[in-house]
Design a protein around this motif. Structure first.
Motif, PDB file in Angstrom:
ATOM      1  N   ARG A 196       0.820  -1.216   0.000  1.00 30.40           N
ATOM      2  CA  ARG A 196       0.000   0.000   0.000  1.00 30.40           C
ATOM      3  C   ARG A 196       0.845   1.255   0.000  1.00 30.40           C
ATOM      4  O   ARG A 196       1.841   1.340   0.723  1.00 30.40           O
ATOM      5  N   PRO A 204      -5.099   2.526   5.768  1.00 32.03           N
ATOM      6  CA  PRO A 204      -5.191   1.923   7.100  1.00 32.03           C
ATOM      7  C   PRO A 204      -3.908   1.171   7.485  1.00 32.03           C
ATOM      8  O   PRO A 204      -3.098   0.841   6.628  1.00 32.03           O
ATOM      9  N   GLY A 205      -3.784   0.895   8.786  1.00 34.42           N
ATOM     10  CA  GLY A 205      -2.772  -0.067   9.241  1.00 34.42           C
ATOM     11  C   GLY A 205      -1.500   0.552   9.786  1.00 34.42           C
ATOM     12  O   GLY A 205      -1.176   1.716   9.533  1.00 34.42           O
ATOM     13  N   GLY A 206      -0.810  -0.278  10.557  1.00 32.79           N
ATOM     14  CA  GLY A 206       0.389   0.153  11.265  1.00 32.79           C
ATOM     15  C   GLY A 206       1.580   0.387  10.341  1.00 32.79           C
ATOM     16  O   GLY A 206       2.429   1.229  10.632  1.00 32.79           O
ATOM     17  N   TYR A 219      -3.962  -9.856  -3.732  1.00 32.45           N
ATOM     18  CA  TYR A 219      -4.152  -9.106  -2.478  1.00 32.45           C
ATOM     19  C   TYR A 219      -5.132  -9.830  -1.544  1.00 32.45           C
ATOM     20  O   TYR A 219      -4.762 -10.251  -0.446  1.00 32.45           O
ATOM     21  N   ASN A 278      -3.960 -12.191   1.761  1.00 32.64           N
ATOM     22  CA  ASN A 278      -4.822 -12.076   2.945  1.00 32.64           C
ATOM     23  C   ASN A 278      -5.697 -13.280   3.256  1.00 32.64           C
ATOM     24  O   ASN A 278      -6.383 -13.291   4.289  1.00 32.64           O
ATOM     25  N   TRP A 299      -1.705 -14.380   5.369  1.00 34.95           N
ATOM     26  CA  TRP A 299      -2.096 -13.725   6.636  1.00 34.95           C
ATOM     27  C   TRP A 299      -2.546 -14.756   7.684  1.00 34.95           C
ATOM     28  O   TRP A 299      -1.979 -14.787   8.791  1.00 34.95           O
ATOM     29  N   TYR A 321       4.677  -8.997   4.129  1.00 39.90           N
ATOM     30  CA  TYR A 321       4.413 -10.323   3.573  1.00 39.90           C
ATOM     31  C   TYR A 321       3.875 -10.320   2.143  1.00 39.90           C
ATOM     32  O   TYR A 321       3.967 -11.321   1.454  1.00 39.90           O
ATOM     33  N   GLN A 322       3.325  -9.199   1.705  1.00 36.57           N
ATOM     34  CA  GLN A 322       2.781  -9.171   0.339  1.00 36.57           C
ATOM     35  C   GLN A 322       3.902  -9.189  -0.702  1.00 36.57           C
ATOM     36  O   GLN A 322       3.653  -9.518  -1.865  1.00 36.57           O
ATOM     37  N   HIS A 334       6.485  -7.118   8.833  1.00 37.26           N
ATOM     38  CA  HIS A 334       5.718  -6.443   9.894  1.00 37.26           C
ATOM     39  C   HIS A 334       4.871  -7.419  10.707  1.00 37.26           C
ATOM     40  O   HIS A 334       4.375  -7.068  11.768  1.00 37.26           O
ATOM     41  N   ILE A 335       4.647  -8.600  10.159  1.00 41.84           N
ATOM     42  CA  ILE A 335       3.755  -9.557  10.845  1.00 41.84           C
ATOM     43  C   ILE A 335       4.607 -10.710  11.386  1.00 41.84           C
ATOM     44  O   ILE A 335       5.796 -10.793  11.098  1.00 41.84           O
ATOM     45  N   ARG A 385      -8.177  -2.834  13.643  1.00 41.94           N
ATOM     46  CA  ARG A 385      -8.802  -3.182  12.367  1.00 41.94           C
ATOM     47  C   ARG A 385      -9.709  -4.367  12.671  1.00 41.94           C
ATOM     48  O   ARG A 385      -9.407  -5.187  13.548  1.00 41.94           O
ATOM     49  N   SER A 438     -11.853  -3.439   7.273  1.00 43.74           N
ATOM     50  CA  SER A 438     -10.639  -4.002   6.693  1.00 43.74           C
ATOM     51  C   SER A 438     -10.977  -5.201   5.809  1.00 43.74           C
ATOM     52  O   SER A 438     -11.824  -6.018   6.171  1.00 43.74           O
ATOM     53  N   ARG A 439     -10.354  -5.278   4.656  1.00 47.28           N
ATOM     54  CA  ARG A 439     -10.422  -6.459   3.770  1.00 47.28           C
ATOM     55  C   ARG A 439     -11.849  -6.978   3.662  1.00 47.28           C
ATOM     56  O   ARG A 439     -12.114  -8.173   3.882  1.00 47.28           O
TER      57      ARG A 439
HETATM   58  C1  G6P Z   1      -1.109  -4.767   8.679  1.00 46.82           C
HETATM   59  C2  G6P Z   1      -0.101  -5.222   7.630  1.00 46.82           C
HETATM   60  C3  G6P Z   1       0.089  -4.160   6.559  1.00 46.82           C
HETATM   61  C4  G6P Z   1      -1.248  -3.724   6.009  1.00 46.82           C
HETATM   62  C5  G6P Z   1      -2.192  -3.290   7.133  1.00 46.82           C
HETATM   63  C6  G6P Z   1      -3.586  -2.892   6.631  1.00 46.82           C
HETATM   64  O1  G6P Z   1      -0.578  -3.708   9.426  1.00 46.82           O
HETATM   65  O2  G6P Z   1       1.131  -5.552   8.236  1.00 46.82           O
HETATM   66  O3  G6P Z   1       0.902  -4.642   5.519  1.00 46.82           O
HETATM   67  O4  G6P Z   1      -1.108  -2.683   5.066  1.00 46.82           O
HETATM   68  O5  G6P Z   1      -2.317  -4.341   8.059  1.00 46.82           O
HETATM   69  O6  G6P Z   1      -4.139  -3.928   5.884  1.00 46.82           O
HETATM   70  P1  G6P Z   1      -4.531  -3.750   4.363  1.00 46.82           P
HETATM   71  O7  G6P Z   1      -4.795  -5.121   3.848  1.00 46.82           O
HETATM   72  O8  G6P Z   1      -5.749  -2.877   4.386  1.00 46.82           O
HETATM   73  O9  G6P Z   1      -3.390  -3.082   3.650  1.00 46.82           O
END
Ligand code: G6P
Length: 496
Positions: free
Chosen positions: A19, A38-40, A91, A96, A100, A146-147, A169-170, A297, A334-335
């Motif tokens: 993103r 969104p997201g950290g 995605y 995800n 994920w 991870y993406q 990040h995960i 989220r 989210s998603r």
């Molecule tokens: C987590 C993941 C990020 C992701 C975010 C939001 O923080 O580590 O890579 O961007 O969630 O999720 P999304 O699928 O909306 O990008």
């Protein structure tokens, strides 16, 4: 947000993440606009990009958008186009609905589809091609999350002159789970294309090193992994160590716990307007004696169901009086097209409805539930208004919400209840730490937070604040980039 088109240029520093920091949205007047993503990940990287004159390569959050590179709020963004099929397969699908859940302890069952893997590979290749095209000679590239796990290897093949970092990040799963992935060896090879691979916790780095040993047979010593320059392995399972004297490169794999720009939260929390808003929030909620807050989220990894279960039982047992205590739950969308997320939303909203139906009174709700995302200012006002912050993740790379809450509490008040399964619990050891699977333990922890004497709240919060301010996002990015720079220096010295 105002945008301008930059001249085509090459960059010495590039970040690539799925993103971009902004998502394309349709404005009220029907024109195209931007909103914060969104997201950290985005929250942590934005300050890093503001302090480097680099490019950020990523997707603008909508299918089939054909965009030229553009500048927004001082950031140089290079959009990557995804087709509608790629959004579905790369995605929503592989990222995800395969990776994920697999990387989060299979809390939901991962789906394995070969077409999704093909789309993941194709999109990773596109990211690598675009990054290669905007990188100056010898540039530093930092690939995120991870993406994009295949990008480091693809990029090294295209541009051996680049220095490549990767940050996950995960969580990185234990081998027993990771080995379910049909394409596990390709993922490991993809990551090993980087010079430095960063993780949130020691356990993640350890899991990765184990997967490298099991799948590739490479020797690992502490955080160093020796990767042969010419991989003679058949690509499946090799248990033999590298031949003595064979040329190899070193990959560093270790933890770099991510953080937030703590000063921004402290400054916002001290802002008179935001403090007034916090008082207004309390008043709007009926000035309850105690406000508990959850901010997540809407994701099954966050343990929202467990939190609601514990809270509902405390109400049922009369240990919490709904006219004195309120739970505010912000669940940001989210998603929303992934089935496990659709199901989770139904389940959560049913539970909230039931609890409210049972325990709310006219003019006073047991749970104030919001399926929204809010701007940072509003979040800080909520953090200030909340006496207790509940972070009950079943598995979480770090959980930056916990750190945001702490950074906002300049008054040294407030109690953090924190899952031991969130990376943040390694650092925030004076939070009330919980195992969210243990509902009775969770209930006791909630009560301990409600009843905690003021002096104890203060001494714990002071400790937590010191940890967050001593380890902010600048330290995280500098720490990572210094190891990367050192690594490059070692490489240059060796090849001289
Ligand atoms: C987590 C993941 C990020 C992701 C975010 C939001 O923080 O580590 O890579 O961007 O969630 O999720 P999304 O699928 O909306 O990008």
């Amino acid at each position: 947000m105002s945008t301008t088109a930059p001249s085509a240029r090459l960059f010495d520093f590039i970040v690539a993440s799925n993103r971009l920091p902004v998502d394309s949205v349709v404005n009220a007047d029907g024109g195209q606009g931007w909103s914060r993503s969104p997201g950290g990940l985005v929250a942590a990287l934005e300050p890093v990009m503001h302090s480097h004159d680099g490019a950020w390569v990523g997707w603008a959050g909508e299918a089939d958008l054909e965009l030229d590179p553009f500048d927004i709020d001082g950031l140089h963004l290079v959009p990557v186009r995804l087709s509608a099929a790629e959004v579905r397969e790369y995605y929503e699908g592989f990222s995800n609905d395969t990776l994920w859940p697999l990387y989060h302890d299979v809390i939901a069952a991962p789906s394995f589809h070969r077409e999704w893997w093909d789309a993941y590979r194709a999109v990773n290749q596109r990211f690598a091609d675009i990054v290669a095209a905007v990188s100056a000679k010898g540039a530093v590239v930092w690939v995120q999350d991870y993406q994009l796990q295949l990008v480091p290897k693809m990029l090294r093949e295209l541009r051996p002159d680049l220095t490549i970092g990767f940050f996950d990040h995960i969580p990185f799963p234990p081998y027993g789970l990771f080995s379910q992935l049909p394409w596990r060896t390709h993922v490991i090879e993809g990551l090993l294309g980087a010079d430095v691979v960063g993780f949130q916790r020691d356990a993640d780095a350890g899991n990765f090193a184990q997967a490298v040993r099991r799948l590739k047979g490479y020797a690992t010593t502490g955080s160093r992994i020796e990767v042969p320059i010419v991989d003679e392995s058949p690509g499946v399972r090799v248990f033999s160590p590298i031949k003595r004297g064979a040329p190899s490169r070193t990959v560093i794999a270790k933890k770099f716990p991510i953080s937030i720009d703590a000063d921004i939260y402290r400054a916002a929390a001290k802002d008179p307007g935001i403090r007034a808003r916090a008082r207004q929030i309390r008043a709007d909620l009926g000035n309850p004696a105690m406000i508990m807050l959850g901010v997540d989220r809407l994701d099954y990894t966050k343990g929202i169901r467990h939190r609601l279960q514990a809270y509902g039982e405390l109400l049922a047992e009369g240990r919490i009086n709904p006219t004195e205590v309120i739970l505010v739950q912000v669940a940001s969308p989210s998603r929303e097209r992934v089935k496990s997320y659709i199901d989770l939303r139904d389940e959560i909203e049913l539970t909230v409805g039931r609890i409210n139906g049972e325990y709310s009174e006219l003019g006073h709700q047991a749970i104030s539930y919001h399926h929204h995302s809010y701007p940072r200012e509003e979040m800080v006002a909520l953090y200030l208004a909340a006496d207790i912050m509940l972070v009950t993740a079943l598995r979480d790379g770090m959980n930056l919400v916990a750190k945001e809450y702490v950074a906002s509490r300049f008054d040294d008040d407030g109690v953090l209840v924190l899952s031991e399964f969130a990376g943040a619990s390694d650092e925030l050891t004076r939070a009330i730490r919980v195992n969210p699977h243990d509902i009775d333990g969770l209930k006791d922890a909630f009560m301990r937070a409600v009843e905690m004497p003021h002096d104890e709240r203060r001494s714990r919060m002071r400790y937590l604040r010191k940890r967050v301010f001593d380890n902010d996002v600048e330290k995280w990015s500098n720490g990572f980039l210094e190891v990367l720079a050192h690594h490059r220096h070692e490489k240059d010295t060796r090849s001289r």
